[in-house]
Design an enzyme around this catalytic site. Structure first.
Site, PDB file in Angstrom:
ATOM      1  N   LYS A  56       0.875  -1.241  -0.056  1.00  0.00           N
ATOM      2  CA  LYS A  56       0.039   0.175  -0.120  1.00  0.00           C
ATOM      3  C   LYS A  56       0.900   1.184  -0.026  1.00  0.00           C
ATOM      4  CE  LYS A  56      -3.806  -2.403   1.992  1.00  0.00           C
ATOM      5  NZ  LYS A  56      -4.711  -2.803   3.360  1.00  0.00           N
ATOM      6  N   GLN A  94      -4.729  -1.562   9.185  1.00  0.00           N
ATOM      7  CA  GLN A  94      -4.733  -2.800   8.772  1.00  0.00           C
ATOM      8  C   GLN A  94      -5.386  -3.903   9.666  1.00  0.00           C
ATOM      9  OE1 GLN A  94      -3.613  -3.661   5.616  1.00  0.00           O
ATOM     10  NE2 GLN A  94      -4.148  -5.497   5.828  1.00  0.00           N
ATOM     11  N   ASP A 139     -11.001   3.074   3.564  1.00  0.00           N
ATOM     12  CA  ASP A 139     -11.456   1.357   3.279  1.00  0.00           C
ATOM     13  C   ASP A 139     -12.877   1.171   3.117  1.00  0.00           C
ATOM     14  OD1 ASP A 139      -9.505  -0.597   3.211  1.00  0.00           O
ATOM     15  OD2 ASP A 139      -8.854  -0.442   5.447  1.00  0.00           O
TER      16      ASP A 139
HETATM   17  N1  GUN Z   1      -7.197  -6.879   5.969  1.00  0.00           N
HETATM   18  C1  GUN Z   1      -7.532  -7.702   5.070  1.00  0.00           C
HETATM   19  N2  GUN Z   1      -7.982  -6.825   3.920  1.00  0.00           N
HETATM   20  C2  GUN Z   1      -7.964  -5.717   4.300  1.00  0.00           C
HETATM   21  C3  GUN Z   1      -8.449  -4.467   3.719  1.00  0.00           C
HETATM   22  O1  GUN Z   1      -8.764  -4.279   2.533  1.00  0.00           O
HETATM   23  N3  GUN Z   1      -8.142  -3.303   4.482  1.00  0.00           N
HETATM   24  C4  GUN Z   1      -7.825  -3.362   5.824  1.00  0.00           C
HETATM   25  N4  GUN Z   1      -7.750  -2.413   6.510  1.00  0.00           N
HETATM   26  N5  GUN Z   1      -7.353  -4.389   6.268  1.00  0.00           N
HETATM   27  C5  GUN Z   1      -7.388  -5.692   5.486  1.00  0.00           C
END
Ligand code: GUN
Length: 305
Positions: free
Chosen positions: A72, A116, A139
């Site tokens: 990311k 996350q 998100d």
């Molecule tokens: N953990 C697994 N997929 C995601 C996601 O798309 N965003 C976040 N914040 N955590 C995750």
């Protein structure tokens, strides 16, 4: 429309009734294409004093989460975005994380905040997500955001389902009147995915661990989305000939290799189009995170005018 369930057959030059091997929906290629456009927009916004900025919070040492967060942050750099990474030990006092979120909520350099998941057990994940201001919830996980999605109002679309929808759009696959089956009912993927498919005109079934006859449901699907979290769970004999298969699972096998929730080798012989793992939904999730961050920055720039 042909047996493939694909309305516009042009983007599928390799597909024919004789050779059923599926078109591979390449998330790396589509992601690169979209991200090139983001870079241009980011530079335009930066010229107006609003460079898109993302803050990522990682708690703990989960190896998969570390890889996702790194990707990311790298994605931000490639697209010309500003980014910050805040990492914390697995036993951190949640108050420290809440304080950081409050600080980031007020920081004008930051247009998106991502925590996350999963968080360690001593965290109330819902409360953490709720602490992110709705303007920066790129998100799209806050309850308020999901409510807006259900009602078809403006919102940040959760990144993995948003990426899946981009595959249909790019390949010219119409969802109107299609039977779509989503396997998995998580708040992050299954539920928002079903909503987006429904808004696009599909008749949607959500399957889960208590579904009576999963195979029969899957075999009805013109569009099959696998979001279960179990390696190679959907096998070729569960796929309707000509179906479009989107695999959002990322699982690590004992030999260290990655695989999806779909048994790619058998499913690709039956489907008309399929996403691989790796290189399918994963890179598109990050691409759509960048899209949401860009959109958030655009809203800020528009409000300044
Ligand atoms: N953990 C697994 N997929 C995601 C996601 O798309 N965003 C976040 N914040 N955590 C995750």
């Amino acid at each position: 429309m042909g047996k493939s369930g694909v309305e516009n057959s042009e983007p599928f030059p390799f597909f024919s009734e004789i050779n059923m091997t599926a078109q591979i929906l390449d998330g790396n290629a589509l992601g690169q294409k979209l991200r090139a456009g983001f870079k241009q927009k980011a530079d335009e916004l930066a010229a107006q004093g609003v460079r898109p900025g993302l803050a990522v919070i990682l708690v703990g040492e989960d190896p998969a989460s570390q890889v996702y967060v790194r990707n990311k942050v790298n994605g931000c750099a490639q697209a010309g975005f500003y980014s910050e990474k805040h990492t914390y030990a697995p036993d951190v006092d949640p108050k420290i994380v809440f304080d950081k979120i409050a600080e980031l909520n007020a920081d004008p350099k930051i247009h998106g905040i991502l925590v996350q998941l999963p968080l360690p057990k001593h965290f109330d994940a819902e409360a953490v997500l709720d602490a992110i201001s709705s303007e920066k919830d790129v998100d799209g996980f806050r309850a308020e955001n999901i409510g807006a999605l259900v009602q078809g109002q403006r919102c940040f679309i959760p990144c993995t389902p948003y990426g899946a929808m981009k595959f249909f759009e790019e390949a010219g696959i119409s969802l109107k009147g299609k039977d779509a089956v989503v396997v998995g009912r998580s708040n992050i993927v299954g539920k928002p995915m079903a909503m987006l498919l429904m808004h696009a005109g599909a008749t949607v079934t959500i399957c889960h661990s208590q579904t009576k006859d999963l195979k029969a449901n899957c075999l009805r699907a013109d569009v099959l989305v696998a979001a279960i979290g179990r390696p190679k769970f959907i096998t070729g004999d569960m796929v309707k000939p000509g179906a479009v298969v989107i695999d959002v699972g990322i699982n690590r096998l004992p030999d260290g290799k990655l695989c999806g929730d779909v048994d790619f080798e058998s499913a690709k012989e039956v489907a008309s189009a399929i996403t691989p793992v790796p290189g399918g939904a994963g890179p598109m999730t990050i691409t759509m995170l960048l899209a949401n961050t860009l959109e958030s920055a655009e809203r800020v720039a528009a409000a300044k005018k």
